[in-house]
Enzyme design. Structure first.
Site, PDB file in Angstrom:
ATOM      1  N   ASP A 210     -24.742  -4.848  -4.378  1.00 22.43           N
ATOM      2  CA  ASP A 210     -23.388  -5.077  -3.837  1.00 22.43           C
ATOM      3  C   ASP A 210     -22.569  -3.822  -4.072  1.00 22.43           C
ATOM      4  OD1 ASP A 210     -20.837  -6.450  -3.055  1.00 22.43           O
ATOM      5  OD2 ASP A 210     -22.068  -8.248  -3.235  1.00 22.43           O
ATOM      6  N   ASP A 237     -23.832   0.764  -0.726  1.00 22.38           N
ATOM      7  CA  ASP A 237     -23.110   0.379   0.479  1.00 22.38           C
ATOM      8  C   ASP A 237     -24.174   0.066   1.530  1.00 22.38           C
ATOM      9  OD1 ASP A 237     -21.910   0.504   3.092  1.00 22.38           O
ATOM     10  OD2 ASP A 237     -20.145   1.351   2.113  1.00 22.38           O
ATOM     11  N   HIS A 256     -23.744 -13.158   9.472  1.00 27.12           N
ATOM     12  CA  HIS A 256     -22.661 -13.752  10.269  1.00 27.12           C
ATOM     13  C   HIS A 256     -21.356 -12.943  10.234  1.00 27.12           C
ATOM     14  CE1 HIS A 256     -20.846 -16.514   6.872  1.00 27.12           C
ATOM     15  NE2 HIS A 256     -20.811 -15.250   6.566  1.00 27.12           N
TER      16      HIS A 256
HETATM   17  C1  LIG Z   1     -20.011 -13.498   2.230  1.00 24.22           C
HETATM   18  S1  LIG Z   1     -20.488 -12.661   0.777  1.00 24.22           S
HETATM   19  C2  LIG Z   1     -22.120 -13.264   0.548  1.00 24.22           C
HETATM   20  C3  LIG Z   1     -22.460 -13.438  -0.891  1.00 24.22           C
HETATM   21  C4  LIG Z   1     -23.805 -14.096  -1.188  1.00 24.22           C
HETATM   22  N1  LIG Z   1     -24.916 -13.397  -0.603  1.00 24.22           N
HETATM   23  C5  LIG Z   1     -23.772 -15.526  -0.737  1.00 24.22           C
HETATM   24  O1  LIG Z   1     -24.604 -15.931   0.070  1.00 24.22           O
HETATM   25  O2  LIG Z   1     -22.905 -16.256  -1.215  1.00 24.22           O
HETATM   26  C6  LIG Z   1     -20.706 -11.037   1.341  1.00 24.22           C
HETATM   27  C7  LIG Z   1     -21.049 -10.054   0.225  1.00 24.22           C
HETATM   28  O3  LIG Z   1     -21.337  -8.793   0.829  1.00 24.22           O
HETATM   29  C8  LIG Z   1     -20.774  -7.781   0.036  1.00 24.22           C
HETATM   30  N2  LIG Z   1     -20.511  -6.613   0.889  1.00 24.22           N
HETATM   31  C9  LIG Z   1     -19.621  -6.524   1.908  1.00 24.22           C
HETATM   32  N3  LIG Z   1     -19.656  -5.301   2.449  1.00 24.22           N
HETATM   33  C10 LIG Z   1     -20.587  -4.604   1.743  1.00 24.22           C
HETATM   34  C11 LIG Z   1     -21.067  -3.287   1.824  1.00 24.22           C
HETATM   35  N4  LIG Z   1     -20.588  -2.427   2.734  1.00 24.22           N
HETATM   36  N5  LIG Z   1     -22.035  -2.901   0.948  1.00 24.22           N
HETATM   37  C12 LIG Z   1     -22.505  -3.755   0.018  1.00 24.22           C
HETATM   38  N6  LIG Z   1     -22.092  -5.033  -0.111  1.00 24.22           N
HETATM   39  C13 LIG Z   1     -21.132  -5.445   0.748  1.00 24.22           C
HETATM   40  C14 LIG Z   1     -19.498  -8.384  -0.507  1.00 24.22           C
HETATM   41  O4  LIG Z   1     -19.077  -7.715  -1.677  1.00 24.22           O
HETATM   42  C15 LIG Z   1     -19.929  -9.822  -0.756  1.00 24.22           C
HETATM   43  O5  LIG Z   1     -20.382  -9.995  -2.061  1.00 24.22           O
END
Ligand SMILES: C[S@@+](CC[C@H](N)C(=O)[O-])C[C@H]1O[C@@H](n2cnc3c(N)ncnc32)[C@H](O)[C@@H]1O
Length: 347
Positions: A210, A237, A256
């Site tokens: 993350d 990232d 999604h």
């Molecule tokens: C909707 S959450 C999903 C969390 C988990 N996988 C779940 O199913 O509950 C989206 C996750 O993607 C991470 N995220 C968003 N953009 C990101 C990026 N550019 N690089 C890494 N992680 C990212 C956010 O920090 C968040 O924890």
């Protein structure tokens, strides 16, 4: 004649129940906001005591609390002056702020943000534009969360665990984890899924991926569950960095959030990260292929309209098609829990 009978027996019940259906969710969201369930987790309380503690006006108190009883979130015991309220078992487990299993973070966000943004759904439907903070030139929920104070940000990340815990347990059961040794959960948030998998399978080692700001929250949660030796943190990232290699890569509630091009980019990166014979697991509120049964999945897709510039749910057939185009040798679909399901791609 038959037509006449149908008209006579038809009632507007279902229409009215759906049309006014927002009453019940808002009652629950206000109860979470007021801390009703956290108060009652300390023990039974009378109408007067509970009203005083959570700040209810005498005009609203009995109707509000009894509505929560009728909705199945509270229980009333005794009568007259001996009448007390308690939480139902699920409310006590999942809506007490002091418990690790609290899922109210998600509902708190729904109460403070989403509820009013959904009020602009019609505009979103007409314009295709998001209706959240982005609409007025602000940052969306996630970008905004980068600027939140530590405690609110923690609540945001914790809310993800609440959303996914049921699917994580189902995923632990329906996938043959004994055939694999390592996994990476990309976009792991607090690490809810890695903890569930590592607890269920002592031979598994996992990586949570993350953004850097999530690290301390992830490590605290993993540490609290005694799993630091088998679950590692990996800051990345997802758009600019490769995914760390693993036998299985999981993308939970990730696809999604973006449009088709980025969905495929994530699948390609996951494909590149697993060895031949490895697996990519994609779970979401995936829409049924006929697009007519999974109402929650379809509404979740409208929620992505409200919340993102191009995000949308998708069907299992669509996801399996993207996977086959990328080169996965086999794909399959399995239901998880409620309206959630997983698409599995084997490289
Ligand atoms: C909707 S959450 C999903 C969390 C988990 N996988 C779940 O199913 O509950 C989206 C996750 O993607 C991470 N995220 C968003 N953009 C990101 C990026 N550019 N690089 C890494 N992680 C990212 C956010 O920090 C968040 O924890």
């Amino acid at each position: 004649m038959l037509e006449g009978i149908e008209i006579e027996t038809a009632t507007p019940e279902r229409i009215l129940r759906t049309g006014l259906g927002f009453w019940a969710p808002k009652t629950l969201l206000s109860a979470v906001e007021l801390g009703v369930f956290t108060e009652l987790a300390q023990g039974p309380q009378s109408l007067a005591e509970l009203s005083r503690r959570v700040g209810l006006h005498p005009r609203s108190a009995a109707d509000f609390l009894d509505a929560l009883v009728a909705l199945g979130f509270l229980v009333k015991h005794g009568n007259g002056t001996g009448l007390n309220y308690t939480n139902t078992p699920d409310a006590d487990q999942f809506l007490d702020r002091n418990k690790d299993s609290y899922v109210g973070g998600l509902l708190e966000m729904a109460n403070t943000r989403l509820y009013r943004f959904w009020g602009n759904l019609t505009e979103g439907l007409r314009t295709g534009e998001p209706q959240n903070e982005i609409h007025d030139g602000g940052l969306d929920a996630f970008s905004r969360s980068e600027n939140l104070d530590a405690e609110t940000f923690r609540g945001f990340v914790q809310a993800m665990t609440g959303l996914s815990l049921g699917s994580a347990h189902a995923l632990a059961q329906i996938f043959p984890w004994d055939r694999y040794h390592t996994f990476a959960d990309v976009g792991t948030a607090q690490g809810g899924l890695p903890v569930v998998l590592a607890r269920a399978y002592p031979h598994l080692c996992g990586i949570g991926v993350d953004l850097p700001k999530v690290q301390s929250i992830f490590e605290e949660y993993v540490g609290r569950n005694g799993l630091r030796d088998r679950i590692q943190w990996h800051a990345a990232d997802i758009w600019s960095d490769p995914f760390p290699p693993a036998d299985v890569i999981v993308l939970g509630h990730m696809l999604h959030g973006w449009g088709l091009e980025r969905k495929k980019m994530l699948l390609q990166k996951a494909f590149d990260g697993v060895p031949a014979g490895g697996a990519v697991l994609v779970y979401d509120a995936i829409i049924d292929d006929q697009r007519q049964q999974n109402a929650f999945g379809l509404l979740f897709s409208l929620n992505m309209l409200i919340e993102t510039r191009e995000g949308a749910e998708y069907t299992s057939a669509e996801c399996q098609g993207w996977m086959r185009d990328i080169g996965f040798s086999s794909t399959c679909f399995k239901p998880l829990v409620g309206s959630e399901s997983v698409v599995v791609g084997i490289k």
